[in-house]
Design a protein around this motif. Structure first.
Motif, PDB file in Angstrom:
ATOM      1  N   GLN A 210       0.848  -1.197   0.000  1.00 38.62           N
ATOM      2  CA  GLN A 210       0.000   0.000   0.000  1.00 38.62           C
ATOM      3  C   GLN A 210       0.878   1.241   0.000  1.00 38.62           C
ATOM      4  N   PRO A 211       0.465   2.297  -0.683  1.00 45.40           N
ATOM      5  CA  PRO A 211       1.227   3.545  -0.552  1.00 45.40           C
ATOM      6  C   PRO A 211       0.944   4.151   0.822  1.00 45.40           C
ATOM      7  N   PRO A 212       1.839   5.007   1.337  1.00 45.96           N
ATOM      8  CA  PRO A 212       1.551   5.664   2.618  1.00 45.96           C
ATOM      9  C   PRO A 212       0.232   6.422   2.540  1.00 45.96           C
ATOM     10  N   GLY A 213      -0.420   6.616   3.662  1.00 45.61           N
ATOM     11  CA  GLY A 213      -1.664   7.374   3.698  1.00 45.61           C
ATOM     12  C   GLY A 213      -1.417   8.826   3.357  1.00 45.61           C
ATOM     13  N   TRP A 218       3.486  12.843   6.647  1.00 42.55           N
ATOM     14  CA  TRP A 218       4.148  12.425   5.402  1.00 42.55           C
ATOM     15  C   TRP A 218       3.541  13.102   4.189  1.00 42.55           C
ATOM     16  N   GLU A 219       2.484  13.877   4.438  1.00 42.91           N
ATOM     17  CA  GLU A 219       1.853  14.552   3.319  1.00 42.91           C
ATOM     18  C   GLU A 219       2.820  15.582   2.729  1.00 42.91           C
ATOM     19  N   VAL A 220       2.962  15.540   1.415  1.00 40.82           N
ATOM     20  CA  VAL A 220       3.822  16.515   0.751  1.00 40.82           C
ATOM     21  C   VAL A 220       2.932  17.637   0.247  1.00 40.82           C
ATOM     22  N   LEU A 221       3.142  18.828   0.803  1.00 41.96           N
ATOM     23  CA  LEU A 221       2.279  19.948   0.441  1.00 41.96           C
ATOM     24  C   LEU A 221       2.626  20.458  -0.955  1.00 41.96           C
ATOM     25  N   PRO A 236       1.664  12.583  -3.476  1.00 46.51           N
ATOM     26  CA  PRO A 236       2.117  11.846  -4.658  1.00 46.51           C
ATOM     27  C   PRO A 236       2.119  10.347  -4.390  1.00 46.51           C
ATOM     28  N   TYR A 237       2.020   9.942  -3.124  1.00 51.39           N
ATOM     29  CA  TYR A 237       2.070   8.529  -2.795  1.00 51.39           C
ATOM     30  C   TYR A 237       0.697   7.907  -2.728  1.00 51.39           C
ATOM     31  N   ARG A 238      -0.318   8.704  -2.919  1.00 49.16           N
ATOM     32  CA  ARG A 238      -1.653   8.137  -2.892  1.00 49.16           C
ATOM     33  C   ARG A 238      -2.360   8.570  -4.162  1.00 49.16           C
ATOM     34  N   LEU A 239      -2.190   7.774  -5.198  1.00 48.52           N
ATOM     35  CA  LEU A 239      -2.786   8.103  -6.470  1.00 48.52           C
ATOM     36  C   LEU A 239      -4.256   7.730  -6.432  1.00 48.52           C
ATOM     37  N   PRO A 240      -5.095   8.544  -7.064  1.00 54.79           N
ATOM     38  CA  PRO A 240      -6.524   8.225  -7.019  1.00 54.79           C
ATOM     39  C   PRO A 240      -6.809   6.911  -7.740  1.00 54.79           C
ATOM     40  N   THR A 241      -7.567   6.025  -7.085  1.00 59.05           N
ATOM     41  CA  THR A 241      -7.983   4.774  -7.710  1.00 59.05           C
ATOM     42  C   THR A 241      -9.492   4.830  -7.834  1.00 59.05           C
ATOM     43  N   PRO A 242      -9.992   5.231  -9.024  1.00 58.66           N
ATOM     44  CA  PRO A 242     -11.442   5.343  -9.159  1.00 58.66           C
ATOM     45  C   PRO A 242     -12.105   3.965  -9.030  1.00 58.66           C
TER      46      PRO A 242
END
Ligand code: MLY
Length: 265
Positions: A210-213, A218-221, A236-242
């Motif tokens: 899993q990518p980080p939450g 860890w959120e990159v602004l 960038p570590y949580r790409l949208p998965t429709p």
């Protein structure tokens, strides 16, 4: 989209280092998975570890098996590595002079256990002895240090393995923190837990990581001058998965089984 996570890039972004493989009770060369779905084996009942039960392989990912105790319901499945000492070939218990036990919460009357056992084993496909791999030795001591990165099983969603950080070390225990999840999934475990793996384990064993939450430190602004709202911030570590559209059935509009929904959230 989950396999687009890159440890190399992530370590740079977070200026952190991975826990060395020698910290973990995992083999340097991961074992092969020679099990098949449907095979039966003996497993220690996770809710009653002194009893050995019959289990069926319900699924697998990488070198982890999803197991269900025969005679138990479908809500207590658990995961074990192919080199776990909690599992053994059918016949091991009897060879040791022990008796196979009904699982905790056996769904029938206790008196029907002997007949249930006969029936469940009759014609069953038994996992071959060669599929069971020797459990690796535990490292002689707790070598983890706070800040080290690793891959860890999310105990609340045990089919998931996620990037994590050692938050604290106390005696034989380590505090596993899940990157980007604001502490909601963190836990203490022994340093020799079979649920923690060195960086790269998932990739080597073909388990998804899993990518980080996307919440917390860890959120990159985004660097753009106009500050977007919290909701639209994207890591960038949580790409949208429709979610693909689901067929509408019997008035239950696009409802998904709970476990699948949870994994996507
Ligand atoms: N969406 C679910 C599962 C989250 C999984 C978190 N792990 C990866 C640390 C939830 O929020 O409960």
């Amino acid at each position: 989209a989950t396999d687009s996570f890159s440890w190399e890039q992530y370590l740079k972004e977070t200026s952190s280092t991975p826990a060395p493989p020698g910290c973990f009770r995992q083999s340097r060369v991961p074992p092969s998975n020679d099990f098949k779905v449907g095979m039966k084996l003996e497993a220690h009942d996770p809710r009653n570890s002194t009893s050995v039960c019959i289990a069926t392989v319900m699924g697998m990912t990488g070198v982890r098996l999803r197991l269900r105790l025969d005679g138990s319901d479908n809500s207590n499945d658990f995961w074990r590595l192919v080199d776990s000492s909690d599992i053994q070939p059918i016949g091991t218990c009897e060879k040791n002079g022990d008796m196979l036990q009904p699982p905790l919460g056996f769904r029938m009357n206790a008196s029907s256990w002997p007949m249930f056992l006969l029936r469940t084993l009759n014609g069953a496909e038994m996992a071959p002895v060669a599929a069971f791999k020797k459990e690796p030795l535990r490292p002689p001591q707790n070598l983890f240090k706070p800040g080290m990165k690793l891959e860890a099983v999310d105990k609340k969603n045990p089919y998931l393995i996620c990037p994590a950080t050692i938050g604290d070390v106390r005696g034989d225990e380590v505090f596993v923190m899940f990157d980007g999840w604001r502490g909601a999934f963190d836990y203490w475990c022994k340093y020799d837990s079979r649920d923690i793996f060195p960086m790269g384990w998932c990739s080597l064993t073909k388990h998804s990581l899993q990518p980080p939450g996307n919440s917390g430190k860890w959120e990159v602004l985004p660097s753009s001058p106009s500050k977007p709202s919290r909701r639209s911030m994207q890591s960038p570590y949580r790409l949208p998965t429709p979610l693909p559209a689901l067929p509408v059935r019997k008035g239950v509009r696009g409802r998904r089984p709970k476990s699948e929904t949870m994994a996507l959230l």
